[in-house]
Structures are given as C-alpha cells and as structure tokens.
Design a protein around this motif. Structure first.
Motif, PDB file in Angstrom:
ATOM      1  N   ALA A 241     -15.449  53.192  24.660  1.00 20.99           N
ATOM      2  CA  ALA A 241     -14.264  53.693  25.354  1.00 20.99           C
ATOM      3  C   ALA A 241     -13.346  52.568  25.813  1.00 20.99           C
ATOM      4  O   ALA A 241     -12.123  52.616  25.598  1.00 20.99           O
ATOM      5  CB  ALA A 241     -14.681  54.566  26.536  1.00 20.99           C
ATOM      6  N   ALA A 242     -13.904  51.546  26.452  1.00 18.79           N
ATOM      7  CA  ALA A 242     -13.079  50.453  26.971  1.00 18.79           C
ATOM      8  C   ALA A 242     -12.339  49.741  25.845  1.00 18.79           C
ATOM      9  O   ALA A 242     -11.143  49.414  25.973  1.00 18.79           O
ATOM     10  CB  ALA A 242     -13.951  49.471  27.748  1.00 18.79           C
ATOM     11  N   GLU A 243     -13.032  49.498  24.733  1.00 19.78           N
ATOM     12  CA  GLU A 243     -12.418  48.824  23.589  1.00 19.78           C
ATOM     13  C   GLU A 243     -11.241  49.619  23.035  1.00 19.78           C
ATOM     14  O   GLU A 243     -10.167  49.063  22.741  1.00 19.78           O
ATOM     15  CB  GLU A 243     -13.472  48.626  22.491  1.00 19.78           C
ATOM     16  CG  GLU A 243     -12.932  48.149  21.160  1.00 19.78           C
ATOM     17  CD  GLU A 243     -13.934  48.327  20.025  1.00 19.78           C
ATOM     18  OE1 GLU A 243     -13.510  48.176  18.867  1.00 19.78           O
ATOM     19  OE2 GLU A 243     -15.123  48.613  20.302  1.00 19.78           O
ATOM     20  N   ILE A 244     -11.436  50.951  22.907  1.00 20.44           N
ATOM     21  CA  ILE A 244     -10.381  51.799  22.337  1.00 20.44           C
ATOM     22  C   ILE A 244      -9.203  51.915  23.299  1.00 20.44           C
ATOM     23  O   ILE A 244      -8.032  51.899  22.886  1.00 20.44           O
ATOM     24  CB  ILE A 244     -10.960  53.182  21.975  1.00 20.44           C
ATOM     25  CG1 ILE A 244     -11.976  53.026  20.844  1.00 20.44           C
ATOM     26  CG2 ILE A 244      -9.851  54.145  21.564  1.00 20.44           C
ATOM     27  CD1 ILE A 244     -12.759  54.285  20.533  1.00 20.44           C
ATOM     28  N   VAL A 245      -9.474  51.989  24.589  1.00 21.21           N
ATOM     29  CA  VAL A 245      -8.386  52.043  25.571  1.00 21.21           C
ATOM     30  C   VAL A 245      -7.614  50.726  25.585  1.00 21.21           C
ATOM     31  O   VAL A 245      -6.384  50.711  25.751  1.00 21.21           O
ATOM     32  CB  VAL A 245      -8.934  52.401  26.970  1.00 21.21           C
ATOM     33  CG1 VAL A 245      -7.841  52.251  28.029  1.00 21.21           C
ATOM     34  CG2 VAL A 245      -9.468  53.835  26.975  1.00 21.21           C
TER      35      VAL A 245
ATOM     36  N   ALA B 139     -10.886  59.867  30.316  1.00 18.53           N
ATOM     37  CA  ALA B 139     -11.111  59.470  31.704  1.00 18.53           C
ATOM     38  C   ALA B 139     -10.866  57.977  31.895  1.00 18.53           C
ATOM     39  O   ALA B 139     -10.261  57.539  32.886  1.00 18.53           O
ATOM     40  CB  ALA B 139     -12.527  59.846  32.130  1.00 18.53           C
ATOM     41  N   GLU B 140     -11.321  57.175  30.934  1.00 16.54           N
ATOM     42  CA  GLU B 140     -11.114  55.721  30.997  1.00 16.54           C
ATOM     43  C   GLU B 140      -9.623  55.396  30.923  1.00 16.54           C
ATOM     44  O   GLU B 140      -9.119  54.552  31.675  1.00 16.54           O
ATOM     45  CB  GLU B 140     -11.866  55.046  29.844  1.00 16.54           C
ATOM     46  CG  GLU B 140     -11.663  53.557  29.713  1.00 16.54           C
ATOM     47  CD  GLU B 140     -12.484  52.741  30.701  1.00 16.54           C
ATOM     48  OE1 GLU B 140     -12.204  51.538  30.837  1.00 16.54           O
ATOM     49  OE2 GLU B 140     -13.399  53.319  31.332  1.00 16.54           O
ATOM     50  N   ALA B 141      -8.912  56.061  30.023  1.00 19.78           N
ATOM     51  CA  ALA B 141      -7.477  55.807  29.880  1.00 19.78           C
ATOM     52  C   ALA B 141      -6.724  56.217  31.149  1.00 19.78           C
ATOM     53  O   ALA B 141      -5.837  55.493  31.613  1.00 19.78           O
ATOM     54  CB  ALA B 141      -6.939  56.570  28.673  1.00 19.78           C
TER      55      ALA B 141
ATOM     56  N   ALA C 267      -7.868  56.376  34.192  1.00 21.07           N
ATOM     57  CA  ALA C 267      -8.201  55.458  35.285  1.00 21.07           C
ATOM     58  C   ALA C 267      -7.422  54.148  35.171  1.00 21.07           C
ATOM     59  O   ALA C 267      -7.134  53.500  36.190  1.00 21.07           O
ATOM     60  CB  ALA C 267      -9.701  55.183  35.289  1.00 21.07           C
ATOM     61  N   ARG C 268      -7.082  53.771  33.950  1.00 18.85           N
ATOM     62  CA  ARG C 268      -6.393  52.490  33.739  1.00 18.85           C
ATOM     63  C   ARG C 268      -4.885  52.650  33.540  1.00 18.85           C
ATOM     64  O   ARG C 268      -4.181  51.698  33.242  1.00 18.85           O
ATOM     65  CB  ARG C 268      -7.020  51.770  32.544  1.00 18.85           C
ATOM     66  CG  ARG C 268      -8.443  51.299  32.844  1.00 18.85           C
ATOM     67  CD  ARG C 268      -9.163  50.776  31.630  1.00 18.85           C
ATOM     68  NE  ARG C 268      -8.390  49.788  30.892  1.00 18.85           N
ATOM     69  CZ  ARG C 268      -8.803  49.226  29.761  1.00 18.85           C
ATOM     70  NH1 ARG C 268      -9.988  49.562  29.257  1.00 18.85           N
ATOM     71  NH2 ARG C 268      -8.061  48.339  29.141  1.00 18.85           N
ATOM     72  N   GLY C 269      -4.393  53.881  33.692  1.00 17.98           N
ATOM     73  CA  GLY C 269      -2.960  54.107  33.602  1.00 17.98           C
ATOM     74  C   GLY C 269      -2.406  54.110  32.202  1.00 17.98           C
ATOM     75  O   GLY C 269      -1.189  53.954  32.009  1.00 17.98           O
ATOM     76  N   VAL C 270      -3.250  54.293  31.201  1.00 19.97           N
ATOM     77  CA  VAL C 270      -2.794  54.374  29.814  1.00 19.97           C
ATOM     78  C   VAL C 270      -2.396  55.818  29.508  1.00 19.97           C
ATOM     79  O   VAL C 270      -3.136  56.756  29.824  1.00 19.97           O
ATOM     80  CB  VAL C 270      -3.897  53.908  28.841  1.00 19.97           C
ATOM     81  CG1 VAL C 270      -3.471  54.127  27.387  1.00 19.97           C
ATOM     82  CG2 VAL C 270      -4.213  52.438  29.076  1.00 19.97           C
ATOM     83  N   THR C 271      -1.247  56.008  28.910  1.00 14.63           N
ATOM     84  CA  THR C 271      -0.727  57.345  28.644  1.00 14.63           C
ATOM     85  C   THR C 271      -1.628  58.104  27.664  1.00 14.63           C
ATOM     86  O   THR C 271      -2.082  57.554  26.655  1.00 14.63           O
ATOM     87  CB  THR C 271       0.695  57.267  28.064  1.00 14.63           C
ATOM     88  OG1 THR C 271       1.537  56.610  29.012  1.00 14.63           O
ATOM     89  CG2 THR C 271       1.256  58.655  27.773  1.00 14.63           C
ATOM     90  N   VAL C 272      -1.847  59.383  27.973  1.00 20.34           N
ATOM     91  CA  VAL C 272      -2.612  60.268  27.098  1.00 20.34           C
ATOM     92  C   VAL C 272      -1.740  61.484  26.793  1.00 20.34           C
ATOM     93  O   VAL C 272      -1.176  62.102  27.701  1.00 20.34           O
ATOM     94  CB  VAL C 272      -3.922  60.744  27.753  1.00 20.34           C
ATOM     95  CG1 VAL C 272      -4.694  61.664  26.805  1.00 20.34           C
ATOM     96  CG2 VAL C 272      -4.778  59.562  28.170  1.00 20.34           C
ATOM     97  N   THR C 273      -1.618  61.830  25.522  1.00 24.53           N
ATOM     98  CA  THR C 273      -0.893  63.026  25.134  1.00 24.53           C
ATOM     99  C   THR C 273      -1.708  63.786  24.087  1.00 24.53           C
ATOM    100  O   THR C 273      -2.775  63.311  23.673  1.00 24.53           O
ATOM    101  CB  THR C 273       0.512  62.678  24.587  1.00 24.53           C
ATOM    102  OG1 THR C 273       1.269  63.888  24.433  1.00 24.53           O
ATOM    103  CG2 THR C 273       0.417  61.962  23.248  1.00 24.53           C
ATOM    104  N   ALA C 274      -1.226  64.950  23.683  1.00 21.53           N
ATOM    105  CA  ALA C 274      -1.989  65.767  22.730  1.00 21.53           C
ATOM    106  C   ALA C 274      -1.063  66.440  21.733  1.00 21.53           C
ATOM    107  O   ALA C 274       0.073  66.817  22.064  1.00 21.53           O
ATOM    108  CB  ALA C 274      -2.807  66.822  23.462  1.00 21.53           C
TER     109      ALA C 274
END
Length: 283
Positions: free
Chosen positions: A64-68, A96-98, A100-107
């Motif tokens: 997860a961390a690597e992909i984020v 959840a990792e994204a 928590a780190r403020g990385v944008t998630v969309t779908a």
C-alpha cells in the motif's frame, strides 16, 4: 491520484467509454490479478501496455505505501477482477493509506454485482445491507445469520457455488424456511439465472448443484414475532441436532424476539410433555 475503476462482472460490453479511455492512457495499474487484467485489455482491444503491480489480499498491507507513493506523483489505476475495488475485493487498505496521506482518491463508476442482484431479485430496494461472503464453517455462518435474523433491511450476500446449498440451508434454519429470497447466478453472462422462492425451497433446489458466481438476496425480517410454539419447535430442532439447550435458546431468541428465558422454560416443558408415560405400577 488513485483511480478506482469498476470493471465488467461478466459481459465485456458493460465496459464504459470512460473506462476504456482510462485503460488506454494508464501508465500504472494496481491489479488484483495481473493475468485477469491482461485478458481485460486484450478483450477490449487495448494495445497500451502499462506497468502492472499485483495488489491482492495477501500483499496489500505490504504494498500500500509503495503504491500510494507512486499515486502522489502520477495517476495509478486500481482494478479488481470484476466490479468495484474495495467491495469484497482488495483496495480498502490502499484507499485508507491514501486518505491518511492526503493523496486524492476518485472512482470510475460501473458494474456492481451487489446492485445488479438487488435490482433483479424482486425484493425491497429502498433499504439494504451488503454482508459479503458468509463464513466457511457452519458455526460461523449460523452465528452471523443469528446476528442478522431481525435485520429489517434486504440483505445481499456473495457465496461460492460449492457452499451455496449449505449456506441456504443455514439461512432457512435461522431466518425461517419461508423467508423470501433470490439466488442470482452468472449475472450479465450467457447463462444468467435468477431463482426466487422461500429459503427452504431454494436450499432444496441448490442441492442439485449450482454453477457459476452467485449472489444471494434475502428479504428483511418483519416486526412481528412468530408464535411461541413455533419458536420452541426451532429450539427443540437445534437440540435434537446436538446443540445445547441454552445455546439453542439464545440463537432462537435473537432470531424471533422471544426472551431466551421464556424459550428455555417452554422448551423444557415441551420435552417433559413429550416423554412417554410408563404404565408400570410400583411394587
């Protein structure tokens, strides 16, 4: 950003234009099964060859961390084998990792076995709950169903074809033989089938063997309690199958709303009345 993309659950014709365009432009795809993703790209006639990263139940925590990290710098497309990632599929830990780190998630919205089954089942759709896969062992399943026995909303479950007969039988034992339900099989595929009826009827049908991916939709519980005699009969049936009286009363109490203590006393009385009376006279 992270882009969660819904993929066809059976029929490739359900792939949206937006999905196709995103796949054609993708440089990195985190996929539940990279082989399935390669077949999807080939089936849709996409010549793009993005970097594929395996993301499944067994490695999501580690990757997860690597992909984020990658998604913080460029778009990363996330795919499960079918339907929407995170819904009974890998992806939740990644999102959840994204977040928590403020990385944008969309779908990219699209096909969903949950909503498709709910739509065709013929049961109420105004309120529903998705319960995923029941436990593999009978005890786990019955405990989960007992907790849901008085749930008033329509319930949606996934199940493997090899376990569907046993699961339907357990549902009938806890929810009631006549509780309305539907088994939705091979949705959007050539041999799509929706079998509707009471749970006991569906359990009998499934004994003959069921093939393909299945979704079970079960009607919610009514507010009315069944008669006490019917609840006591359920207790005695569980005891006859080898269960402890106390445990049987707890299970049936949760399913029917009758107090456990009342069921215990009534079941003891029923067992006592059922004992044969001896005609022998004391000497």
């Amino acid at each position: 950003m992270l882009i969660l993309a819904a993929t066809p659950i059976g029929n490739l014709g359900d792939a949206s234009r937006r999905l196709v365009e995103t796949l054609e432009a993708a440089t990195i795809i985190a996929a539940e099964d990279t082989r399935t993703t390669q077949r999807l790209l080939a089936g849709l006639g996409i010549t793009n060859r993005p970097r594929l990263i395996a993301l499944h139940d067994h490695n999501e925590k580690q990757r997860a961390a690597e992909i984020v990290d990658l998604a913080a710098e460029q778009d990363v497309l996330v795919l499960s084998d079918a339907g929407m990632p995170t819904v009974s599929d890998p992806g939740f830990g990644l999102v959840a990792e994204a977040a928590a780190r403020g990385v944008t998630v969309t779908a990219l919205p699209g096909p969903s076995a949950v909503l498709t089954a709910l739509a065709v089942a013929g049961l109420p759709t105004d309120r529903f709950t998705f319960e995923g896969f029941p436990g593999r062992k009978q005890g786990e399943r019955r405990s989960a169903f007992t907790a849901l026995a008085r749930e008033p909303r329509t319930m949606v479950f996934f199940e493997a074809p090899s376990r569907i007969a046993a699961t339907l039988a357990d549902m009938a034992g806890v929810f009631g033989a006549d509780r309305p339900a539907a088994v939705c099989r091979e949705l959007t595929k050539m041999y799509e089938e929706v079998k509707r009826g009471g749970l006991a009827e569906l359990a009998d049908w499934a004994e003959g063997g069921v093939r393909g991916e299945c979704v079970i939709v079960v009607g919610g519980a009514s507010n009315a309690r069944p008669p006490l005699a019917e609840a006591v009969a359920q207790v005695l049936e569980l005891v006859a199958a080898g269960g402890r009286m106390k445990d049987a009363c707890t299970e049936v109490a949760a399913a029917t709303g009758h107090p456990s203590r009342e069921l215990y006393q009534a079941a003891l009385a029923a067992k006592s009345d059922a004992k044969p009376k001896s005609d022998a006279k004391p000497k």
